[in-house]
Design a protein around this motif. Structure first.
Motif, PDB file in Angstrom:
ATOM      1  N   THR A 206     -18.801 -10.160  -2.026  1.00 42.39           N
ATOM      2  CA  THR A 206     -18.249  -8.862  -1.638  1.00 42.39           C
ATOM      3  C   THR A 206     -17.742  -8.121  -2.870  1.00 42.39           C
ATOM      4  O   THR A 206     -17.356  -8.730  -3.871  1.00 42.39           O
ATOM      5  N   GLN A 207     -17.760  -6.808  -2.753  1.00 37.73           N
ATOM      6  CA  GLN A 207     -17.236  -5.948  -3.803  1.00 37.73           C
ATOM      7  C   GLN A 207     -16.489  -4.811  -3.119  1.00 37.73           C
ATOM      8  O   GLN A 207     -17.009  -4.185  -2.182  1.00 37.73           O
ATOM      9  N   SER A 208     -15.259  -4.567  -3.529  1.00 39.86           N
ATOM     10  CA  SER A 208     -14.451  -3.537  -2.881  1.00 39.86           C
ATOM     11  C   SER A 208     -13.920  -2.554  -3.926  1.00 39.86           C
ATOM     12  O   SER A 208     -13.671  -2.916  -5.070  1.00 39.86           O
ATOM     13  N   ARG A 209     -13.737  -1.305  -3.479  1.00 41.47           N
ATOM     14  CA  ARG A 209     -13.190  -0.256  -4.338  1.00 41.47           C
ATOM     15  C   ARG A 209     -12.223   0.578  -3.510  1.00 41.47           C
ATOM     16  O   ARG A 209     -12.245   0.549  -2.283  1.00 41.47           O
ATOM     17  N   GLY A 210     -11.395   1.316  -4.195  1.00 43.16           N
ATOM     18  CA  GLY A 210     -10.462   2.195  -3.507  1.00 43.16           C
ATOM     19  C   GLY A 210      -9.153   1.500  -3.185  1.00 43.16           C
ATOM     20  O   GLY A 210      -8.822   0.447  -3.724  1.00 43.16           O
ATOM     21  N   SER A 211      -8.418   2.087  -2.272  1.00 50.90           N
ATOM     22  CA  SER A 211      -7.098   1.570  -1.896  1.00 50.90           C
ATOM     23  C   SER A 211      -7.265   0.490  -0.832  1.00 50.90           C
ATOM     24  O   SER A 211      -7.206   0.759   0.370  1.00 50.90           O
TER      25      SER A 211
END
Length: 262
Positions: A206-211
């Protein structure tokens, strides 16, 4: 003296003293003694789909997905998926400013899934925590979606990962799921990890961005990403579609009968 009684009553004789007087609290009840909510009554369907499900004309929930039939009663999901597990992701207080002050309610995020290709997300706001959780579970069951799983590399054994790279977005939170080799496990934060486990995916990057601290949007972004697994066609789905009658057309004679009123 005329002033003597007023001194006993408090300041100025208007009863603002510290004594409670005859305002006792003994007559108050100790709680509502009503009907137990645990007593389950027989399900009486109120929609055409519910009537067909109760009469065993529809055998599996996949038939509903095939014809894109909306589910309006959570008992339909309970009937097809009896092994659903629910997980409370977060309970957060929310406030509304009114003329009398703030009004506080509780917002619950609940995920349901059977660990075998079905998962749902529900969000409910209520004055009480228990009511919010109960409503979120019902909404999560109504939003159950199928999860398509695939392979990484060799097509051996059961599908174990996502079929392709997929992305979901909610607010500023962006979640990206990437296929992983067998044995990798779920490489994700604790919040989306529970959702992915209930969806039945065992290996994924998984890869996450943002708040991502905004847990509500983080869960919604993950749920949207998982829902994208059936949003595209791969060559194995290029076969000619054989169109069938919808259950409403096939069993129109049964639905035309008047239902018994309770």
């Amino acid at each position: 003296m005329a002033d003597a009684p007023s001194g006993e009553r408090g300041r100025g004789g208007f009863g603002r003293g510290r004594g409670r007087g005859d305002r006792g609290r003994g007559d108050r009840g100790r709680g509502r003694r009503g009907k137990k909510e645990d007593e389950k009554s027989e399900w009486v369907p109120v929609t055409k789909l519910g009537r067909l499900v109760k009469e065993n004309k529809i055998k599996s929930i996949e038939e509903l997905y095939l014809f894109s039939l909306p589910i309006k009663e959570f008992q339909i999901v309970d009937r097809f998926l009896p092994s659903l597990k629910d997980e409370v992701m977060k309970i957060m207080p929310v406030q509304k400013q009114t003329s009398a002050g703030q009004r506080t309610r509780f917002k619950a995020f609940v995920v349901v899934g059977d660990g075998n290709g079905h998962v749902g997300l529900g969000v409910k706001c209520s004055k009480e925590v228990a009511t919010a959780i109960r409503g979120a579970i019902i909404l999560a069951k109504l939003s159950v979606i199928p999860v398509r799983r695939g392979y990484w590399g060799t097509v051996l054994g059961d599908p174990h990962t996502v079929p392709a790279k997929i992305t979901g977005k909610c607010g500023s939170s962006v979640m990206r799921l990437v296929p992983a080799p067998r044995g990798t496990g779920i490489v994700a934060a604790p919040v989306p990890k529970k959702l992915i486990q209930l969806a039945g995916i065992s290996d994924v990057y998984t890869q996450s961005r943002g708040s991502t601290r905004t847990l509500g949007n983080f869960v919604k972004a993950t749920f949207q990403a998982i829902s994208q697994t059936y949003a595209f066609l791969t060559p194995d789905l290029w076969a000619e579609t054989k169109y069938l009658k919808t259950p409403y057309q096939e069993y129109s004679d049964i639905l035309a009968k008047t239902q018994k009123k309770y």
